[in-house]
Write an enzyme that holds these catalytic residues in place. Structure first.
Site, mmCIF file in Angstrom:
data_model
loop_
_atom_site.group_PDB
_atom_site.id
_atom_site.type_symbol
_atom_site.label_atom_id
_atom_site.label_comp_id
_atom_site.label_asym_id
_atom_site.label_seq_id
_atom_site.Cartn_x
_atom_site.Cartn_y
_atom_site.Cartn_z
ATOM 1 N N TYR A 21 -23.412 7.367 -16.641
ATOM 2 C CA TYR A 21 -22.392 7.654 -15.615
ATOM 3 C C TYR A 21 -21.796 6.381 -15.000
ATOM 4 C CZ TYR A 21 -26.465 8.125 -12.299
ATOM 5 O OH TYR A 21 -27.589 7.974 -11.566
ATOM 6 N N GLU A 22 -20.767 6.610 -14.184
ATOM 7 C CA GLU A 22 -19.987 5.490 -13.609
ATOM 8 C C GLU A 22 -19.292 4.664 -14.672
ATOM 9 O OE1 GLU A 22 -19.625 6.447 -10.262
ATOM 10 O OE2 GLU A 22 -18.548 4.713 -11.009
#
Ligand code: FAD
Length: 593
Positions: free
Chosen positions: A431-432
């Site tokens: 993620y990110e």
């Protein structure tokens, strides 16, 4: 705690920061007290909820998401203690500490309970975004209550068809005519999109206004509160946004990953942040903060796993100590291969921590300097952010995996606790912005900053340490030699990418991931060498207890430079091979075995 303070002193520029007007209150004694208290709080309050969150998990119903009772208690104590505002601006109720200090605090928090920390972690990103882009009214109505932690913040980018490619976002924002917008669409994987720990949730949502250009240029950012505020600014009527389900995941079981539906009953009311079609710029403020926070997950979960592995290695008796004449079983820490694993973990943890603190301190320096000086610091922060995110999370996963290896079979058994750290750490490279996307950002955007000047300066700063390492004497000779060799590798691969990437980006991007590893290893080596020099200087005035710790610091740096940094050279061929071999085998042939 010792290492956090040491890192702040020797690479986190805490003295320089405390000399500025903005951070004048953050002198070393105050920071030591604050972080000491924060660490104690996290250990005593967040720590005991970690396994509870993992085992109990979360319950979804149409009314919302129920977190474990222990989470609600811990979170309310967190709000009461005022920790959410640690690095928020004083003007909006924060304590205004530097990002470098917050980075250390967030590491303590994440090590205590990584899943629960996602709520304050994302809230911090929302604070930074609203501080920079929110209107005065939005700051008064929302920001102040987010800074206290009474309300949490979320980040809504991802949609079923828009993951890494945010430009494919289709969530709509129709102007109502009174300055507000009606938001309709579905967002997926939204962390803490719904929960029962706070009185309101302030969603920051990317959406497209009518007639907006396609792609990222047509995206705007909106505040969409779970409860609309009444005239007194208190949560009132329920907005038209709901969590319609949560995901069942391999880790971070205490963090609700929500499918959010906006506008099932006519449209959720949204308030534009900044200007129309400028949403991605504003969201980047939140994403950059979140990227550092995710990098911190790598070091924090790695360290939590390392601490457990270290204790186990001292207790578990197996095999004889080589070279001794005793037949009694020895603690496994006596075996060279276990030592190697422990030093692999310890040295990487210290290198990652240093990178994250240095990256955050560069942001602080950019904020409290002006003109060209500020621009140069910001460049350092921008250059290093993808490395902090990707290198620290890739290595974080390897460190938690190595901790399992130290435990042997017990590591694979949940009871040991290291299995949870490994499962929790696995999401961080995803993620990110996946680590593949971070590597592309480093090569495709960051290397070109100031026509290569930013990366050139970074290389030069590393070369500049040579004189100090030489002057430090024979104990530092191998570190000096390996750092110099590593810098040559990073310099050569950087030049290759910049030369070949201009004519054909595919060539450069094919080597982006191994290049990211080289960048992390060499920069980590430089920061470890700086810390070793710092430890040598501290030894002059240290008492006996501190001397042991400081000598270990030097030995750990030596291990990293002698055994980890040389691996960079082996990755050169992967960076400079180009793309042809990757495409020699077509998609159909890949399937045949
Ligand atoms: C537990 C969890 C929590 C999350 N929390 C949030 C949140 O709070 N808010 C939010 O908005 N999102 C959140 N996400 C979403 C997360 O950010 C995305 O999953 C991530 O950005 C990747 O998108 P994707 O899953 O669609 O994968 P894809 O984009 O489909 O990527 C699949 C693979 O293809 C690669 N790839 C994709 N495009 C390219 C390219 N152009 N070049 C090279 N490789 C490429 C990727 O690196 C990856 O390996 C969360 C996800 C999870 C699992």
């Amino acid at each position: 705690m010792n290492d956090a303070i040491f890192t702040l002193r020797h690479v986190g520029m805490i003295k320089e920061l405390a000399a500025t007007e903005r951070y004048g209150h953050a002198d070393l004694d105050t920071v030591t007290d604050v972080l000491g208290e924060h660490g104690r709080f996290m250990q005593e309050v967040f720590g005991p909820t970690n396994v509870i969150g993992d085992r109990e998990g979360l319950k979804w119903s149409p009314e919302g998401v129920t977190t474990p009772d222990a989470f609600k208690v811990a979170y309310s104590k967190f709000v009461e203690a005022g920790w959410q505002g640690l690095n928020a601006e004083v003007e909006y109720g924060g304590a205004g500490f530097p990002e470098a200090v917050f980075t250390c605090a967030l590491e303590f928090m994440t090590a205590a309970n990584g899943a629960l920390t996602m709520a304050p972690g994302l809230t911090t990103g929302a604070i930074e975004c609203l501080q920079e882009w929110g209107s005065e009214e939005q700051k008064e109505r929302y920001l102040r209550r987010i800074v206290t932690g009474e309300w949490t913040g979320t980040m809504n980018l991802t949609e079923p068809q828009a993951g890494s490619d945010v430009g494919l976002c289709t969530t709509k924002a129709e102007p109502v005519g009174d300055g507000t917008y009606k938001i309709t669409g579905t967002k997926i994987y939204i962390s803490f999109g719904e929960h029962d720990m706070a009185d309101n949730i302030v969603h920051l949502v990317l959406a497209r206004t009518p007639g907006a250009p396609a792609g990222t240029k047509g995206i705007s950012l909106f505040i969409v509160p779970k409860f609309l505020l009444d005239d007194a600014g208190e949560p009132g009527e329920r907005n038209d946004v709901r969590c319609v389900s949560i995901e069942h995941k391999m880790g971070i079981h205490g963090s609700p990953t929500c499918v959010m539906s906006y506008g099932d009953d006519g449209g959720a009311i949204g308030f534009l942040v900044g200007e129309e079609c400028q949403g991605l710029r504003a969201m980047f403020t939140m994403m950059n903060s979140a990227r550092i926070a995710v990098g911190i997950q790598g070091v924090a979960l790695g360290d939590a796993a390392f601490q457990k592995a270290l204790v186990y290695s001292q207790e578990r008796l197996q095999g004889r100590k080589l070279g001794g004449d005793s037949y009694a079983p020895a603690a496994i820490i006596e075996h060279p291969d276990v030592r190697r694993m422990l030093l692999f973990m310890k040295s990487h943890i210290e290198a990652m921590r240093a990178l994250l603190v240095y990256n955050s301190a560069a942001t602080d320096m950019a904020r409290c300097t002006e003109g060209e000086e500020s621009e140069r610091w910001q460049e350092i922060a921008d250059l290093l952010t993808p490395v902090s995110k990707a290198w620290c999370t890739d290595v974080g996963m390897e460190v938690t995996s190595t901790a399992i290896q130290v435990f042997g079979g017990m590591g694979y058994v949940e009871e040991s606790g290291v299995a949870q750290h490994f499962r929790d750490a696995r999401i961080a490279p995803i993620y990110e912005g996946t680590n593949g996307i971070q590597a592309m950002d480093l090569v495709g955007r960051k290397l070109g900053m100031r026509m290569g000047g930013a990366v050139g300066d970074h290389l030069q700063r590393m070369r500049d340490l040579d004189a100090e390492l030489e002057a430090a004497g024979p104990e530092f000779a191998s570190m000096r030699e390996q750092l110099a060799a590593g810098v040559v590798v990073l310099n050569d691969t950087t030049n290759w990418l910049m030369t070949n990437g201009l004519s054909n980006p595919v060539e450069a991007l094919a080597g982006a991931t191994p290049y990211m590893r080289i960048f992390g290893l060499v920069t980590g080596g430089w920061l470890m060498a700086r810390q070793a020099l710092g430890a040598k200087a501290d030894l002059a005035t240290a008492d006996q207890a501190d001397a042991g710790w400081l000598n270990a610091k030097i030995s750990t740096a030596r291990f990293f430079l002698e055994q980890m940094v040389p691996q960079a050279a082996g990755l050169t061929a992967s960076v400079t091979a180009g793309s042809s071999v990757l495409y020699d085998v077509d998609a159909t042939t890949l399937a045949s075995v």
